[in-house]
Design an enzyme around this catalytic site. Structure first.
Site, PDB file in Angstrom:
ATOM      1  N   MET A  73       0.847  -1.190   0.000  1.00  0.00           N
ATOM      2  CA  MET A  73       0.000   0.000   0.000  1.00  0.00           C
ATOM      3  C   MET A  73       0.881   1.238   0.000  1.00  0.00           C
ATOM      4  SD  MET A  73      -2.728   1.204   2.957  1.00  0.00           S
ATOM      5  CE  MET A  73      -1.445   1.513   4.183  1.00  0.00           C
ATOM      6  N   ASN A  74       0.449   2.272  -0.748  1.00  0.00           N
ATOM      7  CA  ASN A  74       1.101   3.566  -0.601  1.00  0.00           C
ATOM      8  C   ASN A  74       0.064   4.679  -0.491  1.00  0.00           C
ATOM      9  OD1 ASN A  74       1.486   2.423  -3.463  1.00  0.00           O
ATOM     10  ND2 ASN A  74       1.740   4.592  -3.900  1.00  0.00           N
ATOM     11  N   ASP A  75       0.032   5.651  -1.388  1.00  0.00           N
ATOM     12  CA  ASP A  75      -0.720   6.890  -1.179  1.00  0.00           C
ATOM     13  C   ASP A  75      -2.165   6.686  -0.729  1.00  0.00           C
ATOM     14  OD1 ASP A  75       1.571   7.460  -2.585  1.00  0.00           O
ATOM     15  OD2 ASP A  75       0.582   8.532  -4.205  1.00  0.00           O
ATOM     16  N   PHE A  81      -3.620   5.590 -10.974  1.00  0.00           N
ATOM     17  CA  PHE A  81      -2.763   6.251  -9.996  1.00  0.00           C
ATOM     18  C   PHE A  81      -3.612   7.138  -9.074  1.00  0.00           C
ATOM     19  CE2 PHE A  81       1.788   6.192 -11.988  1.00  0.00           C
ATOM     20  CZ  PHE A  81       1.839   4.823 -11.781  1.00  0.00           C
ATOM     21  N   SER A  82      -2.939   7.905  -8.248  1.00  0.00           N
ATOM     22  CA  SER A  82      -3.595   8.614  -7.146  1.00  0.00           C
ATOM     23  C   SER A  82      -4.622   9.641  -7.619  1.00  0.00           C
ATOM     24  CB  SER A  82      -2.547   9.299  -6.278  1.00  0.00           C
ATOM     25  OG  SER A  82      -1.824   8.358  -5.534  1.00  0.00           O
ATOM     26  N   ARG A 134      -0.422  14.318 -12.944  1.00  0.00           N
ATOM     27  CA  ARG A 134      -1.103  13.315 -12.128  1.00  0.00           C
ATOM     28  C   ARG A 134      -1.584  13.836 -10.774  1.00  0.00           C
ATOM     29  NH1 ARG A 134       4.195  11.510 -12.734  1.00  0.00           N
ATOM     30  NH2 ARG A 134       5.570  11.713 -10.926  1.00  0.00           N
ATOM     31  N   ASP A 135      -2.300  12.929 -10.116  1.00  0.00           N
ATOM     32  CA  ASP A 135      -2.744  13.055  -8.724  1.00  0.00           C
ATOM     33  C   ASP A 135      -3.762  14.182  -8.529  1.00  0.00           C
ATOM     34  OD1 ASP A 135      -0.806  11.115  -8.448  1.00  0.00           O
ATOM     35  OD2 ASP A 135       0.686  12.459  -7.590  1.00  0.00           O
ATOM     36  N   GLU A 185       4.221  15.957  -6.510  1.00  0.00           N
ATOM     37  CA  GLU A 185       3.179  14.932  -6.552  1.00  0.00           C
ATOM     38  C   GLU A 185       2.095  15.263  -5.528  1.00  0.00           C
ATOM     39  OE1 GLU A 185       5.097  10.832  -8.039  1.00  0.00           O
ATOM     40  OE2 GLU A 185       5.425  11.203  -5.912  1.00  0.00           O
TER      41      GLU A 185
END
Length: 581
Positions: free
Chosen positions: A95-97, A158-159, A227-228, A280
């Site tokens: 797991m990350n963000d 992605f995030s 992104r994000d 980011e």
């Protein structure tokens, strides 16, 4: 997430997960084994679908629980000694963000970047967990899967963020979907070597499963580093605003929309503060100033690598939002957390203009997260924090408007107080005496340090030291916190907290200057492998991982006072686990 840079650079990461795009997204498993490592987790069955359940339904038969990959977990699964007891961790995988934090209908949703079949960052999905109190979490099925294109090439979600489209501005919902359940996810569709584009997905069952919008992407500027997206509602302009990173151009772009589908560029905030390799996971919120009726806007930007301590960090700017531009009050770079393990922080979306500003951070660092010595999972989230602003003294002449962080609802977990002392000083028999902790249990400590300046004060000796030892028989492992009054410095030492595992980037000890303008209060949350430290009621925070030998957990804490320093109003309290299996 640093994975984004790796993938964009064309380096191939091997994944064990085949295409899941055609598989149903809400499945039970047929059985479960005793789980010793990630490869033993039972595969998801494609044969049995489960209708969307009501909240509080994820207890499976025979006292087992449902994991993040729809697997049954045996009773006692979360009791492993390498797993934190009060911080959210995935049942298995990497797991990350934190993503898509949203509060609606009395429920807090937290999505997250999730590689379910590997212990390193890889084939990213959006994992999903829910809570009613921001402390106890229940696992929900994966919300967003990768898309498979020609020749088996995947584009990865992605995030991003989440909103509640109460008034159905997007037109994605029927009248049968009640306004509080109109959740829209906004994420980056990362197609390696092709583009990073913004896309959306939405739910028709109250946030249990999600469908990707057929007209995706909703925003594409033909960039590999874009992104994000964080989307908020601008109550003054009566429209949606997207904050999104132009990562390697060091820009934060702002877009507006009236329907979450068609977006118009407003402005770009660029090349400000700490740069690192890339920007980011941006975020922006209207944050209350303590003791006043005023608010200021705060812009959050994550950078990685390039933190002062190396690797990952989150910076922020205080200023104003005029509906088109973010205008900072000053050029000062401020950091959300001064520890080594806080990144990609995200803020909860609420449909209320005056809701508390609440956020969560990823408690790890891209320098070593893929090598962390945990057995079936990797990484944890911080506890939820409430953000406010306060004028904080920087020296005798200057105050700086700074972010104040308060951990939320930890009191719900408090057991009976284990230890109290009105004062511990250098002449006290309690100074340096170990206090035995319950085995495999999180705990908190609270203390105020003061100094008698009539005594001599020498750097390195005029200090208070908190030592947390492991429960191994020889007490060879520890992590410590020093407050050095002579040097006006806080020191965290985790050199003895990586025995049996070594990474040259796992900074063993680091110091941070603190302006001491009176007593110093310390509040610490100590969990297996994780320390969250709050200084002076949240004026500064330090999040740090530590890794004792397998099977060892914190076993003792001691408070050692030197040369005129006193610990006052000392308390140590165990915290109950958040897991019921």
């Amino acid at each position: 997430m640093f994975l984004k840079y790796i993938l964009a650079s064309g380096i191939c990461l091997v994944s064990l997960l085949s295409s899941t795009n055609a598989a149903p997204r809400h499945l039970y498993v047929k059985r479960y084994p005793v789980i010793y490592n990630a490869s033993n987790i039972t595969e998801v069955s494609n044969s049995t679908t489960v209708p969307p359940p009501p909240f509080v339904n994820t207890t499976a038969p025979n006292g087992t629980c449902l994991g993040n990959y729809n697997e049954y977990l045996p009773s006692g699964y979360y009791n492993a000694t390498d797993r934190p007891k009060i911080h959210f961790t995935p049942s298995s995988g990497f797991m990350n963000d934190p993503n898509g934090l949203v509060y609606t209908g009395g429920v807090y949703h937290m999505f997250f970047q999730y590689s379910p079949k590997t212990l390193t960052a890889g084939e990213v999905h959006w994992g999903h967990t829910v809570s009613k109190d921001l402390i106890h979490w229940e696992n929900y099925p994966i919300a967003i899967y990768p898309d498979e294109h020609e020749n088996g090439v995947l584009s990865l979600p992605f995030s991003g963020s989440a909103v509640v489209d109460v008034h159905n501005s997007s037109g994605l919902f029927s009248n049968d979907t009640i306004p509080e359940e109109r959740i829209v996810l906004i994420y980056t569709d990362h197609w390696t070597g092709v583009a990073e584009r913004q896309a959306i997905a939405y739910t028709t069952d109250g946030g249990y499963t999600f469908k990707k919008y057929s007209g995706n992407p909703v925003l594409d500027i033909n960039s590999l580093q874009f992104r994000d997206p964080k989307v908020i509602w601008d109550f003054d302009a009566n429209r949606w605003v997207m904050i999104v990173a132009m990562s390697q151009n060091y820009g934060i772009a702002f877009y507006s929309s009236y329907d979450l589908i068609h977006w118009t560029e407003l402005s770009v905030f660029s090349t400000s503060g700490y740069l690192g390799l890339q920007y980011e996971c941006p975020g922006m919120a209207r944050v209350p100033v303590e003791g006043t009726d005023e608010y200021k806007w705060v812009l959050f930007i994550s950078i990685n690598p390039g933190a002062p301590l190396g690797g990952s960090v989150v910076q922020y700017f205080v200023g104003d939002w005029n509906g088109t531009n973010f205008v900072p009050d000053d050029g000062q770079t401020r950091f959300v957390d001064l520890g080594k393990d806080f990144y990609a922080s995200a803020l909860y979306h609420s449909s209320s203009a005056n809701a508390d500003v609440i956020g969560v951070g990823w408690a790890s660092n891209w320098q070593y997260t893929n090598q962390a010595p945990t057995q079936v999972f990797r990484s944890a989230m911080t506890v939820a924090r409430k953000f406010t602003l306060r004028d904080v003294p920087q020296n005798p002449m200057t105050n700086l408007t700074s972010l104040i962080q308060t951990p939320l609802n930890v009191s719900l977990l408090r057991d009976e107080t284990l230890f109290t002392a009105p004062v511990i000083n250098s002449s006290s028999s309690l100074s340096g005496s170990p206090i035995t902790l319950p085995s495999n249990t999180a705990f908190e400590f609270n203390v105020t340090l003061s100094i008698n300046y009539t005594e001599g004060c020498t750097t390195g000796y005029c200090l208070g030291r908190i030592i947390i030892d492991s429960d191994d028989p020889y007490r060879l492992q520890s992590i410590s916190v020093d407050v050095d009054f002579a040097a006006s410095t806080l020191v965290i030492n985790r050199a003895k907290a990586q025995m049996g595992w070594f990474n040259s980037l796992f900074t063993p000890s680091f110091a941070n200057d603190i302006y001491i303008y009176g007593n110093v209060t310390l509040y610490g949350i100590v969990d297996n492998g994780l320390l969250e430290l709050y200084v002076n009621n949240g004026e500064k925070t330090y999040t740090n991982d530590f890794f004792f030998l397998q099977g060892a957990t914190p076993g003792q804490i001691s408070f050692a006072a030197f040369q005129g320093v006193s610990f006052n109003n000392v308390t140590v309290t165990p915290l109950k686990t958040i897991w019921n299996c």
